[in-house]
Motif scaffolding. Structure first.
Motif, short mmCIF file in Angstrom:
data_model
loop_
_atom_site.label_atom_id
_atom_site.label_comp_id
_atom_site.label_asym_id
_atom_site.label_seq_id
_atom_site.Cartn_x
_atom_site.Cartn_y
_atom_site.Cartn_z
N TYR A 178 0.83 -1.22 0.00
CA TYR A 178 0.00 0.00 0.00
C TYR A 178 0.86 1.26 0.00
O TYR A 178 0.67 2.16 -0.82
CB TYR A 178 -0.93 -0.04 1.22
N GLU A 179 1.82 1.33 0.89
CA GLU A 179 2.62 2.55 1.00
C GLU A 179 3.43 2.81 -0.28
O GLU A 179 3.51 3.93 -0.77
CB GLU A 179 3.56 2.47 2.22
N GLU A 180 4.00 1.71 -0.84
CA GLU A 180 4.76 1.85 -2.09
C GLU A 180 3.82 2.31 -3.22
O GLU A 180 4.20 3.10 -4.09
CB GLU A 180 5.40 0.52 -2.50
N THR A 181 2.58 1.81 -3.17
CA THR A 181 1.63 2.20 -4.22
C THR A 181 1.26 3.68 -4.09
O THR A 181 1.06 4.38 -5.09
CB THR A 181 0.40 1.29 -4.20
N LEU A 182 1.19 4.16 -2.85
CA LEU A 182 0.92 5.60 -2.67
C LEU A 182 2.04 6.43 -3.31
O LEU A 182 1.77 7.46 -3.95
CB LEU A 182 0.80 5.93 -1.17
N THR A 183 3.28 5.97 -3.16
CA THR A 183 4.40 6.67 -3.79
C THR A 183 4.24 6.65 -5.32
O THR A 183 4.47 7.66 -6.00
CB THR A 183 5.74 6.01 -3.39
N LEU A 184 3.81 5.50 -5.83
CA LEU A 184 3.58 5.37 -7.27
C LEU A 184 2.51 6.37 -7.74
O LEU A 184 2.67 7.05 -8.76
CB LEU A 184 3.13 3.93 -7.54
N VAL A 185 1.42 6.46 -6.99
CA VAL A 185 0.33 7.38 -7.33
C VAL A 185 0.89 8.80 -7.41
O VAL A 185 0.64 9.55 -8.36
CB VAL A 185 -0.80 7.32 -6.27
N ASP A 186 1.71 9.15 -6.42
CA ASP A 186 2.24 10.50 -6.33
C ASP A 186 3.18 10.83 -7.50
O ASP A 186 3.24 11.97 -7.95
CB ASP A 186 2.99 10.65 -4.99
N GLN A 187 3.90 9.79 -7.98
CA GLN A 187 4.96 10.07 -8.94
C GLN A 187 4.62 9.75 -10.40
O GLN A 187 5.45 9.93 -11.28
CB GLN A 187 6.23 9.31 -8.53
N THR A 188 3.39 9.27 -10.64
CA THR A 188 3.09 8.77 -11.99
C THR A 188 2.74 9.85 -13.00
O THR A 188 3.02 9.70 -14.18
CB THR A 188 1.96 7.72 -11.90
N SER A 189 2.09 10.93 -12.55
CA SER A 189 1.61 11.90 -13.54
C SER A 189 2.06 13.31 -13.15
O SER A 189 2.25 13.60 -11.97
CB SER A 189 0.09 11.79 -13.61
N PRO A 190 2.19 14.19 -14.15
CA PRO A 190 2.61 15.57 -13.82
C PRO A 190 1.48 16.41 -13.22
O PRO A 190 1.69 17.53 -12.79
CB PRO A 190 3.02 16.14 -15.18
N TYR A 191 0.26 15.85 -13.22
CA TYR A 191 -0.89 16.64 -12.75
C TYR A 191 -1.10 16.47 -11.24
O TYR A 191 -0.60 15.51 -10.65
CB TYR A 191 -2.16 16.18 -13.46
N ALA A 192 -1.90 17.35 -10.66
CA ALA A 192 -2.26 17.22 -9.24
C ALA A 192 -3.59 17.92 -8.98
O ALA A 192 -3.68 18.87 -8.22
CB ALA A 192 -1.16 17.81 -8.36
N LEU A 195 -2.39 7.81 6.26
CA LEU A 195 -1.16 7.66 5.48
C LEU A 195 -1.35 8.25 4.06
O LEU A 195 -0.50 8.98 3.55
CB LEU A 195 -0.77 6.17 5.40
N ALA A 196 -2.49 7.92 3.45
CA ALA A 196 -2.75 8.43 2.09
C ALA A 196 -2.85 9.95 2.13
O ALA A 196 -2.32 10.65 1.25
CB ALA A 196 -4.03 7.83 1.54
N THR A 197 -3.53 10.48 3.13
CA THR A 197 -3.72 11.94 3.23
C THR A 197 -2.36 12.63 3.30
O THR A 197 -2.15 13.69 2.68
CB THR A 197 -4.58 12.28 4.47
N LYS A 198 -1.42 12.02 4.04
CA LYS A 198 -0.10 12.64 4.18
C LYS A 198 0.75 12.44 2.93
O LYS A 198 1.34 13.38 2.40
CB LYS A 198 0.62 12.05 5.39
N LYS A 199 0.80 11.19 2.45
CA LYS A 199 1.72 10.89 1.33
C LYS A 199 1.26 11.54 0.02
O LYS A 199 2.05 11.80 -0.87
CB LYS A 199 1.87 9.37 1.15
N LEU A 200 -0.05 11.79 -0.08
CA LEU A 200 -0.57 12.36 -1.33
C LEU A 200 -0.88 13.85 -1.18
O LEU A 200 -1.69 14.41 -1.92
CB LEU A 200 -1.81 11.57 -1.78
#
Ligand SMILES: NC(=O)c1ccc[n+]([C@@H]2O[C@H](COP(=O)([O-])OP(=O)(O)OC[C@H]3O[C@@H](n4cnc5c(N)ncnc54)[C@H](O)[C@@H]3O)[C@@H](O)[C@H]2O)c1
Ligand SMILES: N[C@@H](CCC=O)C(=O)O
Length: 543
Positions: free
Chosen positions: A441-455, A470-475
């Motif tokens: 899960y945590e690694e996937t949150l990093t993936l979500v954060d780093q996959t696209s230039p948009y936010a 965790l998601a609220t903080k990492k994202l």
């Protein structure tokens, strides 16, 4: 003349009408659609209050029935951009000196006109020209637009009331001046509310505006101008022109009185405009305010504790309402393998039930995409996915533009989490799912954060509070609008101020005071009540 301190009536969100069978609003809307379909509208530009017809007529057709003609609008050229700028500058002095409550009253009246006599007309126009179903038209052209107008008036008052401290003997004041020059509003096809709000919010704060809507939205934009006129907006305050983007940009961005850009549209266009403004910076009287809300690649991540039915419902509505043509649309999903089969089963059942067709038939959930260019672009992504080994077409994948630009709600399953459709904005009914190991899960949150230039937007589904935290903080920087156990679309004015950062825009939050602050330039005034008569410090006199 003595005056009181006036207060804007407390705004509340416009109730969303249901359009259920047998309701009066359904009958009224059906009649309005029928009427609009029959009449061929001839739509002028509006410059300095005058209707301008050039004879260079551009055809308007419903995206779901492209052979039908709704009417024409008159396209202008560089001379009309110049005329619109002149009209805005001519109207400026009277408008900015008008008392704020008079300006507010005009836009509050426009809101009431939209809530009442114009509701069916603006919804019908949005259904016909932008291919929205009745519900999607209602939440946009009626409710969101009305909310923008009413809440902004209240936010304006809050801004004006925000005044500095004053020490004894002095009175400090902040004057919220409109910008020096004119504001250029450039609006997208997909939201009638955004089209109306971009020029209106700047005008409410005392600016005069040149407004260029997307050609695909001119049909409903004209209803907006009708409403503003009936509400008493003086001539020249908002000037609406239909001119090719680069032609308009060439005149506006070379003008010394260009004071601000209020843009919503794609990231590529916004970056181009920002660069142009930067290159021309020496030409302007002031530093122009540059506000742009742009594209998104909006995510949904489910935790292993999530309810599969809630996830499926969030994905279907988030990805396929208005054919995925919301900047906020869920377009990439990260689902843990322990719930994937259940999510997939529910989505399969829902997609089987969903009907696609004309919005004139109220039972259709999915309608056509906006135009041929968009249809071809989306179909291109689907065609490539059909061939690529990194991805599988799970649901949908068919399209047909013989009558209208119809694309089936399509779900892709990506083996590679960085597959093109996980990264790029498609702006259509295509959702890509990546299934991950629930223990990652945590690694996937990093993936979500780093996959696209948009936010822009994103959502987490979970029953586990630690996972939500965790998601609220990492994202934190991955979305300007973050949703917990909800779809990432459907922000409501006054409740979820809307906008994203990174490649998604300047995050000046439409439907919030933060946005209105961009359309004023504060002047600080310090008045000393009893000025000193000597330069001497008091201690010098004591020696
Ligand atoms: N973040 C948000 O709040 C938000 C909201 C709605 C739409 N959008 C984004 O808008 C896009 C869809 O809308 P669209 O197809 O209308 O976008 P678009 O960028 O194609 O067009 C937006 C506007 O820019 C104009 N334009 C294009 N090139 C120009 C130029 N060189 N100079 C001046 N004007 C120019 C267009 O005519 C139109 O009026 C998507 O990317 C979507 O994500 C973002
Ligand atoms: N504000 C809208 C999206 C606007 C962009 O297209 C939402 O929250 O769904």
């Amino acid at each position: 003349m003595s005056k009181g301190n006036y207060y804007i009536p407390e705004p509340s969100n416009e109730p969303v009408l249901t359009y259920a069978p047998g309701t009066p609003e359904r009958e009224e809307l059906k009649k309005a659609v029928k009427l609009a379909r029959k009449e061929e509208r001839d739509i002028p530009m509006y410059i300095g209050g005058k209707e301008v017809r050039t004879g260079n007529k551009i055809k308007m057709s419903p995206p779901y029935d492209h052979k039908h003609v709704l009417g024409h609008f008159h396209e202008g050229d560089a001379s009309h951009v110049e005329a619109a700028i002149k009209a805005a500058l001519d109207a400026k002095e009277a408008w900015e000196n008008l008392a704020w409550e008079q300006r507010a009253s005009i836009f509050l009246k426009a809101a009431d006109l939209l809530a009442g006599p114009y509701r069916a007309k603006i919804n019908a126009a949005t259904m016909l020209a932008q291919s929205k179903n009745a519900y999607q038209a209602e939440i946009d052209a009626a409710c969101e637009f009305i909310d923008f107008l009413r809440f902004n008036a209240a936010f304006m008052q809050e801004i004006y009331m925000d005044q500095p401290e004053s020490s004894p003997g002095i009175w400090n004041r902040l004057e919220y001046r409109p910008l020096e020059g004119f504001v250029f509003a450039i609006t997208p096809f997909n939201f009638t509310a955004i089209a109306g709000n971009l020029p209106a919010s700047a005008a409410l704060m005392g600016n005069t505006v040149v407004w260029k809507p997307n050609y695909s939205q001119v049909y409903s934009a004209q209803v907006i101008m009708e409403v503003f006129k009936e509400a008493g907006l003086p001539d020249g305050v908002i000037n609406m022109i239909y001119v090719d983007g680069p032609v308009a940009g060439d005149v506006v961005f070379n003008h010394p009185d260009f004071a601000g850009l209020h843009f919503t549209g794609s990231t590529a266009v916004f970056k181009h405009l920002w660069k142009t403004i930067g290159q021309n910076i020496d030409k302007y009287r002031s530093y122009p305010r540059v506000v742009g809300e742009t594209g998104g690649k909006d995510f949904v991540i489910a935790h292993k504790s999530a309810d599969p039915q809630e996830v499926a419902a969030g994905l279907i509505r988030g990805a396929f309402e208005f054919q995925g043509q919301k900047c906020s649309a869920a377009s990439r999903a990260y689902i843990p393998s322990n719930i994937w089969e259940a999510v997939k089963k529910q989505m399969a059942a829902d997609l089987k039930e969903i009907s696609m067709g004309s919005p004139e038939d109220f039972s259709n959930f999915v309608n056509a995409v906006i135009d041929k260019k968009s249809f071809d672009k989306i179909a291109g992504y689907i065609d490539r996915a059909k061939k690529d080994t990194d991805v599988e077409v799970l649901f949908g994948g068919n399209y047909d533009d013989s009558v209208g630009y119809f694309i089936e709600p399509t779900v892709l399953l990506a083996k590679d989490p960085k597959y093109t459709t996980m990264c790029e904005e498609i702006f259509g009914p295509v959702l890509t799912v990546y299934v991950y190991d629930p223990e990652q899960y945590e690694e996937t949150l990093t993936l979500v954060d780093q996959t696209s230039p948009y936010a822009l937007t994103g959502a987490v589904f979970s029953k586990d509070r630690y996972a939500i935290e965790l998601a609220t903080k990492k994202l934190r920087n991955a979305a300007g609008n973050f949703y917990i156990n909800d779809k990432p679309t459907g922000a409501v004015v006054g409740q979820q101020p809307f906008g994203g950062a990174r490649g998604s825009g300047t995050n000046d939050k439409a439907g919030a005071g933060i946005n209105l602050l961009r359309w004023v330039s504060a002047r600080t005034i310090k008045e000393t009540l009893v000025p000193p008569k000597s330069y001497r410090y008091p201690f010098l006199d004591q020696e």
